[in-house]
Design a protein around this motif. Structure first.
Motif, PDB file in Angstrom:
ATOM      1  N   LYS A 110      28.977   9.012  57.525  1.00 47.95           N
ATOM      2  CA  LYS A 110      29.240   9.665  58.804  1.00 47.95           C
ATOM      3  C   LYS A 110      29.993  10.982  58.627  1.00 47.95           C
ATOM      4  O   LYS A 110      29.976  11.832  59.522  1.00 47.95           O
ATOM      5  CB  LYS A 110      30.016   8.736  59.737  1.00 47.95           C
ATOM      6  N   PHE A 111      30.654  11.169  57.470  1.00 48.84           N
ATOM      7  CA  PHE A 111      31.383  12.405  57.208  1.00 48.84           C
ATOM      8  C   PHE A 111      30.501  13.473  56.542  1.00 48.84           C
ATOM      9  O   PHE A 111      30.979  14.570  56.240  1.00 48.84           O
ATOM     10  CB  PHE A 111      32.597  12.139  56.311  1.00 48.84           C
ATOM     11  N   LEU A 112      29.242  13.152  56.303  1.00 42.97           N
ATOM     12  CA  LEU A 112      28.376  14.052  55.540  1.00 42.97           C
ATOM     13  C   LEU A 112      27.181  14.557  56.346  1.00 42.97           C
ATOM     14  O   LEU A 112      26.280  15.178  55.798  1.00 42.97           O
ATOM     15  CB  LEU A 112      27.859  13.334  54.280  1.00 42.97           C
ATOM     16  N   ILE A 126      33.486  18.879  50.467  1.00 38.08           N
ATOM     17  CA  ILE A 126      33.664  17.480  50.099  1.00 38.08           C
ATOM     18  C   ILE A 126      34.740  16.870  51.001  1.00 38.08           C
ATOM     19  O   ILE A 126      35.933  17.158  50.839  1.00 38.08           O
ATOM     20  CB  ILE A 126      34.049  17.327  48.620  1.00 38.08           C
ATOM     21  N   PRO A 127      34.332  16.076  51.993  1.00 43.10           N
ATOM     22  CA  PRO A 127      35.325  15.430  52.861  1.00 43.10           C
ATOM     23  C   PRO A 127      36.225  14.502  52.056  1.00 43.10           C
ATOM     24  O   PRO A 127      35.743  13.747  51.201  1.00 43.10           O
ATOM     25  CB  PRO A 127      34.466  14.641  53.855  1.00 43.10           C
ATOM     26  N   THR A 128      37.514  14.549  52.332  1.00 37.48           N
ATOM     27  CA  THR A 128      38.463  13.699  51.604  1.00 37.48           C
ATOM     28  C   THR A 128      39.380  12.902  52.523  1.00 37.48           C
ATOM     29  O   THR A 128      39.780  11.793  52.173  1.00 37.48           O
ATOM     30  CB  THR A 128      39.346  14.539  50.665  1.00 37.48           C
ATOM     31  N   ILE A 259      38.178  15.630  60.425  1.00 32.91           N
ATOM     32  CA  ILE A 259      37.911  15.366  59.013  1.00 32.91           C
ATOM     33  C   ILE A 259      38.140  16.651  58.242  1.00 32.91           C
ATOM     34  O   ILE A 259      37.683  17.722  58.655  1.00 32.91           O
ATOM     35  CB  ILE A 259      36.479  14.823  58.792  1.00 32.91           C
ATOM     36  N   CYS A 260      38.868  16.558  57.153  1.00 35.09           N
ATOM     37  CA  CYS A 260      39.156  17.719  56.314  1.00 35.09           C
ATOM     38  C   CYS A 260      38.727  17.411  54.873  1.00 35.09           C
ATOM     39  O   CYS A 260      38.480  16.265  54.510  1.00 35.09           O
ATOM     40  CB  CYS A 260      40.642  18.073  56.364  1.00 35.09           C
ATOM     41  N   GLY A 261      38.624  18.442  54.065  1.00 35.59           N
ATOM     42  CA  GLY A 261      38.196  18.255  52.684  1.00 35.59           C
ATOM     43  C   GLY A 261      38.340  19.541  51.894  1.00 35.59           C
ATOM     44  O   GLY A 261      38.988  20.489  52.350  1.00 35.59           O
ATOM     45  N   TYR A 262      37.702  19.596  50.752  1.00 33.75           N
ATOM     46  CA  TYR A 262      37.913  20.718  49.843  1.00 33.75           C
ATOM     47  C   TYR A 262      36.650  21.540  49.639  1.00 33.75           C
ATOM     48  O   TYR A 262      35.538  21.011  49.582  1.00 33.75           O
ATOM     49  CB  TYR A 262      38.457  20.218  48.498  1.00 33.75           C
TER      50      TYR A 262
END
Length: 350
Positions: A110-112, A126-128, A259-262
């Motif tokens: 769901k995060f992609l 890349i969600p983390t 949602i956060c990521g790098y």
């Protein structure tokens, strides 16, 4: 723990934000929100490289983007999802080689979903980590029925005793929810105007717009603020110091998630392979409990989250809820810029 611990934490964070770099590995620089330099998350990187990454900190997504767009150099940055298109459009990032990140396959699908995160050119984000924006309040002075609705922010009873984040995305998520919108990917002109009018109604009640969770926690710990639109970490800091605080995610109109990521910054000054060491460290199952304990956030990896009992997830404010949710997914960049400009006008009293 005593009241001074939150105050000292806030002072320490202010020092961190004013300092250009927290020294660590000289060949790898992370541009990040303060608070994410959690040793349990970084342990895999430390084991392989003998030191923590070096860090430079920022206070909000737009500040980070402006600094990088102006020429600041780092190896990776930590935007939330709605910022990724700006980084891509500005040519600031390059795709990740996820064949070097085995645990990428464990990230919750769901995060992609967004094509902004991954397309035929590669994986850009890349969600983390993820969290919620909801009502934090002092239950010793605010009855639960008063925060059963987001309209508490318009209640003159609490004028001068509430705070909001100095974050356009979170403030607009609140305003849309309060005016009946749970999907900001399809916002009409009438919905935008209604949300803006609601924020203008709320503005006179606001004591402060907090810039980081430690600042928010300090104002609540001091007793100045009784009600705040909050992320999980502000609540986690207060609970760690035994302050009375509840996190209301089930107001009638709902709450928000993010949602956060790098992202892999183009032309980073450090060693590219260490960016992959960093991501592999982040996506280890052991990172999820460390992340939750430190700042109350959920992890993007399904495998990692399996290590956390549901009762702990619920207590931290990342469990399932029975209320509407506005997900802060990527939305129209033009709308986002309009929201940002309108928020600045509202804060200025216009």
């Amino acid at each position: 723990m005593k009241k001074t611990s939150v105050l000292l934490a806030s002072a320490a964070l202010a020092t961190a934000l004013s300092a250009p770099v927290q020294a660590g590995d000289p060949d790898f620089l992370v541009f990040d929100w303060a608070g994410f330099e959690v040793e349990g998350i970084l342990q895999g990187f430390i084991d392989k490289n003998g030191d923590r990454p070096s860090y430079s900190f920022y206070g909000d997504d737009d500040e980070a983007y402006q600094k990088l767009a102006s020429g600041f150099k780092a190896d990776v940055a930590h935007p939330c999802s709605q910022m990724v298109s700006k980084y891509r459009d500005a040519g600031l990032i390059e795709p990740w080689d996820v064949s070097k990140i085995p645990a990428y396959a464990t990230i919750d699908p769901k995060f992609l979903k967004s094509k902004i995160f991954a397309d035929d050119e590669g994986v850009w984000f890349i969600p983390t980590d993820w969290g919620a924006s909801a009502i934090a309040y002092n239950p010793e002075e605010v009855p639960a029925e008063d925060v059963a609705s987001l309209q508490v922010f318009t209640n003159p009873k609490y004028a001068g005793r509430m705070s909001l984040p100095n974050s356009s995305d979170d403030v607009w998520a609140l305003a849309y929810l309060a005016t009946g919108v749970t999907d900001w990917t399809e916002v009409t002109e009438e919905q935008f105007e209604a949300a803006a009018a609601w924020l203008r109604e709320v503005h006179p009640n606001v004591l402060s717009y907090w810039n980081d969770p430690s600042e928010q926690a300090q104002t609540m710990a001091s007793g100045e603020v009784l009600i705040s639109w909050s992320w999980n970490d502000g609540v986690a800091y207060l609970r760690a110091d035994n302050y009375p605080v509840e996190f209301q995610r089930e107001a009638a109109e709902g709450s928000s998630t993010f949602i956060c990521g790098y992202v892999n910054l183009k032309d980073g000054p450090g060693a590219e392979e260490k960016a992959y060491d960093f991501m592999n460290s982040w996506l280890r199952p052991e990172s999820a409990p460390a992340l939750l304990e430190a700042i109350g956030y959920g992890h993007s990896s399904l495998t990692a989250m399996e290590s956390i009992p549901m009762e702990e997830q619920v207590a931290a404010g990342i469990g399932p809820i029975d209320a509407p949710i506005l997900p802060q997914v990527p939305n129209d960049p033009e709308l986002r810029e309009r929201q940002l400009a309108e928020f600045e006008k509202i804060k200025a009293g216009f």
